[in-house]
Write a protein that holds these residues in place. Structure first.
Motif, PDB file in Angstrom:
ATOM      1  N   UNK A   9       0.837  -1.207   0.000  1.00 52.71           N
ATOM      2  CA  UNK A   9       0.000   0.000   0.000  1.00 52.71           C
ATOM      3  C   UNK A   9       0.870   1.254   0.000  1.00 52.71           C
ATOM      4  N   UNK A  10       0.286   2.368  -0.390  1.00 51.29           N
ATOM      5  CA  UNK A  10       1.014   3.639  -0.356  1.00 51.29           C
ATOM      6  C   UNK A  10       1.458   3.975   1.060  1.00 51.29           C
ATOM      7  N   UNK A  11       0.604   3.699   2.029  1.00 50.94           N
ATOM      8  CA  UNK A  11       0.968   3.952   3.418  1.00 50.94           C
ATOM      9  C   UNK A  11       2.134   3.046   3.834  1.00 50.94           C
ATOM     10  N   UNK A  12       2.084   1.786   3.413  1.00 49.62           N
ATOM     11  CA  UNK A  12       3.178   0.861   3.697  1.00 49.62           C
ATOM     12  C   UNK A  12       4.495   1.345   3.121  1.00 49.62           C
ATOM     13  N   UNK A  13       4.438   1.917   1.917  1.00 50.24           N
ATOM     14  CA  UNK A  13       5.643   2.468   1.290  1.00 50.24           C
ATOM     15  C   UNK A  13       6.170   3.679   2.073  1.00 50.24           C
ATOM     16  N   UNK A  14       5.245   4.510   2.576  1.00 46.49           N
ATOM     17  CA  UNK A  14       5.654   5.662   3.398  1.00 46.49           C
ATOM     18  C   UNK A  14       6.363   5.200   4.666  1.00 46.49           C
ATOM     19  N   UNK A  15       5.789   4.201   5.315  1.00 46.03           N
ATOM     20  CA  UNK A  15       6.373   3.674   6.551  1.00 46.03           C
ATOM     21  C   UNK A  15       7.758   3.099   6.268  1.00 46.03           C
ATOM     22  N   UNK A  16       7.865   2.327   5.212  1.00 48.07           N
ATOM     23  CA  UNK A  16       9.141   1.726   4.851  1.00 48.07           C
ATOM     24  C   UNK A  16      10.186   2.800   4.555  1.00 48.07           C
ATOM     25  N   UNK A  17       9.785   3.840   3.832  1.00 41.25           N
ATOM     26  CA  UNK A  17      10.696   4.949   3.518  1.00 41.25           C
ATOM     27  C   UNK A  17      11.170   5.630   4.804  1.00 41.25           C
TER      28      UNK A  17
END
Length: 77
Positions: A9-17
């Motif tokens: 998810x986009x949120x998952x990508x934000x968290x990972x970043x």
């Protein structure tokens, strides 16, 4: 029969970043992070490289380790 890959998810990508950013600031390797949160190196590598999403329990452990509130993590991205 092969496994169908679940998209991050986009949120998952934000968290990972944000986690990658904090790891860089803290000069923390994936191996060190894995050991600190009780996970395997491969498990962490898959999440840092955006192949899998982080579990909420992992995010909680990481934030406790870094003395930060989980709601602050996406702001770090």
């Amino acid at each position: 029969m092969g496994k169908k890959k679940i998209e991050i998810s986009n949120f998952g990508l934000e968290i990972s970043r944000a986690i990658r950013s904090e790891m860089g600031i803290r000069r923390l390797s994936g191996r060190e992070l894995a050991k600190s949160i009780g996970r395997g190196e491969t498990y962490v590598r898959e999440r840092v490289s955006d192949h899998q999403e982080w579990a909420l329990s992992d995010i909680e452990k990481i934030c406790e380790l870094w003395d930060m509130n989980p709601s602050d993590l996406p702001k770090k991205a």
